[in-house]
Design a protein around this motif. Structure first.
Motif, PDB file in Angstrom:
ATOM      1  N   ARG A   3       3.409   8.087   1.447  1.00 56.03           N
ATOM      2  CA  ARG A   3       3.220   6.815   2.116  1.00 56.03           C
ATOM      3  C   ARG A   3       1.882   6.897   2.839  1.00 56.03           C
ATOM      4  O   ARG A   3       1.581   7.891   3.492  1.00 56.03           O
ATOM      5  N   VAL A   4       1.079   5.884   2.728  1.00 60.78           N
ATOM      6  CA  VAL A   4      -0.263   5.951   3.302  1.00 60.78           C
ATOM      7  C   VAL A   4      -0.307   5.473   4.749  1.00 60.78           C
ATOM      8  O   VAL A   4      -1.238   5.813   5.484  1.00 60.78           O
ATOM      9  N   PHE A   5       0.693   4.686   5.176  1.00 60.74           N
ATOM     10  CA  PHE A   5       0.768   4.236   6.560  1.00 60.74           C
ATOM     11  C   PHE A   5       2.179   4.472   7.085  1.00 60.74           C
ATOM     12  O   PHE A   5       3.154   4.022   6.475  1.00 60.74           O
ATOM     13  N   ILE A  31     -11.290   6.090   3.488  1.00 54.75           N
ATOM     14  CA  ILE A  31      -9.828   6.127   3.595  1.00 54.75           C
ATOM     15  C   ILE A  31      -9.224   6.773   2.353  1.00 54.75           C
ATOM     16  O   ILE A  31      -8.381   7.676   2.430  1.00 54.75           O
ATOM     17  N   LEU A  32      -9.683   6.325   1.171  1.00 57.41           N
ATOM     18  CA  LEU A  32      -9.136   6.856  -0.076  1.00 57.41           C
ATOM     19  C   LEU A  32      -9.538   8.317  -0.281  1.00 57.41           C
ATOM     20  O   LEU A  32      -8.761   9.106  -0.834  1.00 57.41           O
ATOM     21  N   SER A  33     -10.734   8.684   0.158  1.00 57.95           N
ATOM     22  CA  SER A  33     -11.174  10.081   0.033  1.00 57.95           C
ATOM     23  C   SER A  33     -10.244  10.999   0.809  1.00 57.95           C
ATOM     24  O   SER A  33      -9.897  12.101   0.353  1.00 57.95           O
ATOM     25  N   GLU A  34      -9.834  10.548   1.971  1.00 56.66           N
ATOM     26  CA  GLU A  34      -8.898  11.343   2.779  1.00 56.66           C
ATOM     27  C   GLU A  34      -7.553  11.469   2.068  1.00 56.66           C
ATOM     28  O   GLU A  34      -6.961  12.551   2.029  1.00 56.66           O
ATOM     29  N   PHE A  35      -7.097  10.360   1.483  1.00 58.59           N
ATOM     30  CA  PHE A  35      -5.836  10.404   0.740  1.00 58.59           C
ATOM     31  C   PHE A  35      -5.912  11.413  -0.408  1.00 58.59           C
ATOM     32  O   PHE A  35      -5.003  12.230  -0.609  1.00 58.59           O
ATOM     33  N   VAL A  36      -7.010  11.339  -1.180  1.00 59.99           N
ATOM     34  CA  VAL A  36      -7.160  12.202  -2.359  1.00 59.99           C
ATOM     35  C   VAL A  36      -7.289  13.668  -1.946  1.00 59.99           C
ATOM     36  O   VAL A  36      -6.731  14.559  -2.589  1.00 59.99           O
ATOM     37  N   ALA A  85       0.832  -1.205   0.000  1.00 59.51           N
ATOM     38  CA  ALA A  85       0.000   0.000   0.000  1.00 59.51           C
ATOM     39  C   ALA A  85       0.865   1.253   0.000  1.00 59.51           C
ATOM     40  O   ALA A  85       0.539   2.244  -0.671  1.00 59.51           O
ATOM     41  N   ASN A  86       1.958   1.207   0.715  1.00 59.61           N
ATOM     42  CA  ASN A  86       2.859   2.361   0.735  1.00 59.61           C
ATOM     43  C   ASN A  86       3.576   2.557  -0.595  1.00 59.61           C
ATOM     44  O   ASN A  86       3.825   3.690  -1.022  1.00 59.61           O
ATOM     45  N   ILE A  87       3.904   1.467  -1.265  1.00 57.39           N
ATOM     46  CA  ILE A  87       4.508   1.580  -2.601  1.00 57.39           C
ATOM     47  C   ILE A  87       3.517   2.233  -3.562  1.00 57.39           C
ATOM     48  O   ILE A  87       3.851   3.186  -4.272  1.00 57.39           O
ATOM     49  N   ILE A  88       2.296   1.724  -3.579  1.00 53.53           N
ATOM     50  CA  ILE A  88       1.269   2.271  -4.476  1.00 53.53           C
ATOM     51  C   ILE A  88       0.963   3.714  -4.109  1.00 53.53           C
ATOM     52  O   ILE A  88       0.804   4.577  -4.981  1.00 53.53           O
ATOM     53  N   GLY A  89       0.890   4.001  -2.805  1.00 55.97           N
ATOM     54  CA  GLY A  89       0.619   5.356  -2.363  1.00 55.97           C
ATOM     55  C   GLY A  89       1.657   6.350  -2.852  1.00 55.97           C
ATOM     56  O   GLY A  89       1.325   7.457  -3.293  1.00 55.97           O
ATOM     57  N   GLN A  90       2.922   5.977  -2.809  1.00 55.08           N
ATOM     58  CA  GLN A  90       3.974   6.890  -3.254  1.00 55.08           C
ATOM     59  C   GLN A  90       3.918   7.130  -4.756  1.00 55.08           C
ATOM     60  O   GLN A  90       4.138   8.252  -5.223  1.00 55.08           O
TER      61      GLN A  90
END
Length: 505
Positions: free
Chosen positions: A192-194, A249-254, A181-186
């Protein structure tokens, strides 16, 4: 006058022939349906599908053959259970079955069919496929992401080393999901998401697991729509709840991503590029829902499927310690113990690659693949396939076919090093091994998934000695069915570092 008469007769004959051909294509009485169980009124063959649907369908195929027709409620389903049958559909009739079925239970999770994985074949899907190949999942993009993967796998190894020092157990799949998830997030969101494996990553993992389990179930509401409002199995309710958690969770990321857009000027990430290319040269446009579904797919599919394969591979090596020692010996010879594995080492590690292929064969992450759907009737191997038929490829059964694989239930990586199966690769061309599917709807993330599995599994095996956690009495190898096929009981292990201290820095 005679010429006019001949012309009129010719036109009439053409119309009659056309209508007859259309009627034949529609009903084709000379061709039989594929064999299959008769079923019962209303439910059809649904009662014959047990909780492990892939295994139930494999057993039925032993009786009815490699191409099998089942009427499930109001839905026609065709199942291909051998390499030859899969080839007949996904190669000879690839375009015919390039669509995805719409399900009532999966409406929320698939953004009503507007995401990438479950959208129908068409201009928007092609636009997303081209975009993903160019910026995320193609060879050039994968190579450019190598340092991100190296950094995150390094963090994973250090975290596991710390667990070893403090005598904490390692839950393999959860740890790998957090890393992925952190790889994809970056790559997708420049973040990094976590911060570390913990409560937030556990919530993420639980939501992903619940969704992938629910989407894969044979939910009666999807096959008998008239009673869908009752949600007898509770699948829709659970899926909606899991999807809302994941979407939040994804809404917060975006939202955080949009606030930091000025910081990425001149170095856009995948989401920046996607937003900047919502319309292609032909005028095909992506909606906000398409984009949201695409990001959703990258996180869900990119984290769980590869972690499932890695967990199964490690479980098989704990069950067969000789395989683990042989893999470590190969890596010690090529890499040594003073540094950790790098992606450039993988081509020099044939036994590691064979282990990964064997895990994909015996434990495909998606046992029935992603369902296909055809809007038109057709002929396949002498059988009539009606319009509006759902196609399932039993990847799990194909990987265990005794006519192809010697000792098919045994975990033997050596089968990919020599002998009749040595040439087989899981890339969609050899239908004996299609863990990522095949044809134009083959998993878009196949190449990246292989890199994730080979690099992460190799790093874990090279960096640590493995055993079951002290409080685990016996290795459980049972499956839990869903769209993805994880272990029923998560693998809980204890690890011991086997490299020089400097290798973990």
């Amino acid at each position: 006058m005679a010429v006019d008469t001949v012309l009129i007769v010719g036109i009439l004959l053409s119309v009659v022939v056309h209508l007859l051909l259309r009627r034949r294509l529609r009903s084709n009485p000379r061709l039989p349906l594929p064999p299959g169980p008769k079923g019962i009124p209303v439910l059809g063959a649904l009662p014959q599908i047990g909780p492990m649907a892939h295994a139930s369908l494999a057993e039925l195929a032993k009786r009815y053959g490699p191409i099998m027709h089942l009427k499930m409620g109001t839905v026609r389903v065709v199942v291909a259970s051998t390499a030859g049958a899969a080839r007949s559909f996904l190669k000879a009739r690839d375009l015919q079955f390039a669509n995805r079925p719409s399900t009532i239970s999966g409406k929320d999770v698939t953004y009503d069919g507007q995401n990438f994985v479950f959208s129908n074949y068409g201009p928007r899907w092609k636009l997303l496929r081209r975009f993903s190949n160019l910026h995320l999942l193609g060879p050039k993009a994968i190579a450019e992401q190598a340092q991100v993967r190296a950094d995150e796998v390094g963090r994973l190894l250090r975290s596991m080393r710390e667990s070893s020092k403090n005598s904490r157990p390692v839950f393999v799949q959860e740890a790998v999901v957090c890393s992925n998830a952190n790889i994809i997030g970056q790559v997708v969101l420049s973040r990094r998401v976590f911060a570390a494996q913990g409560e937030e990553s556990s919530k993420f993992k639980h939501a992903v697991t619940e969704m992938l389990t629910g989407v894969g179930l044979f939910n009666i509401s999807d096959f008998v729509p008239a009673i869908a409002w009752m949600d007898l199995q509770g699948v829709q309710r659970h899926l909606r709840r899991a999807h809302l958690r994941m979407d939040a969770i994804l809404s917060e990321f975006v939202a955080e991503h949009q606030e930091t857009a000025h910081e990425r000027k001149g170095r856009p990430d995948v989401l920046d590029l996607l937003l900047a290319n919502k319309v292609d040269a032909d005028g095909v446009s992506l909606s906000d829902v398409n984009i949201r579904g695409f990001i959703f797919d990258m996180f869900v599919a990119g984290t769980d499927t590869s972690s499932v394969t890695i967990e199964w591979a490690l479980a098989e090596m704990l069950k067969n310690p000789t395989i683990l020692k042989k893999a470590q010996a190969e890596m010690d010879q090529v890499i040594g113990k003073s540094r950790r594995l790098e992606e450039s080492d993988i081509p020099k590690l044939p036994y590691l690659r064979a282990i990964c292929k064997e895990a994909l064969r015996l434990h495909p992450s998606t046992p029935l693949g992603i369902p296909h759907y055809s809007f038109e009737s057709c002929e396949v191997d002498g059988y009539y396939i009606p319009e509006k038929t759902r196609l399932l490829i039993n990847i799990w059964a194909i990987g265990r076919d005794p006519n192809v694989w010697e000792d098919p239930l045994e975990f033997k990586p050596e089968r990919f090093l020599s002998g009749k199966n040595a040439h087989i690769e899981p890339l969609g061309n050899d239908f004996e091994l299609i863990p990522f599917g095949a044809g134009r709807r083959i998993c878009a993330g196949m190449q990246l998934g292989l890199v994730f599995v080979q690099y992460t599994l190799g790093s874990l095996v090279h960096s640590f000695d493995w055993k079951l956690a002290d409080d685990v009495e016996e290795l459980n190898m049972e499956e839990r069915f869903g769209l993805v096929l994880p272990k029923a009981v998560p693998l809980k292990t204890a690890v011991s570092p086997r490299l020089a201290d400097s290798a973990y820095m």
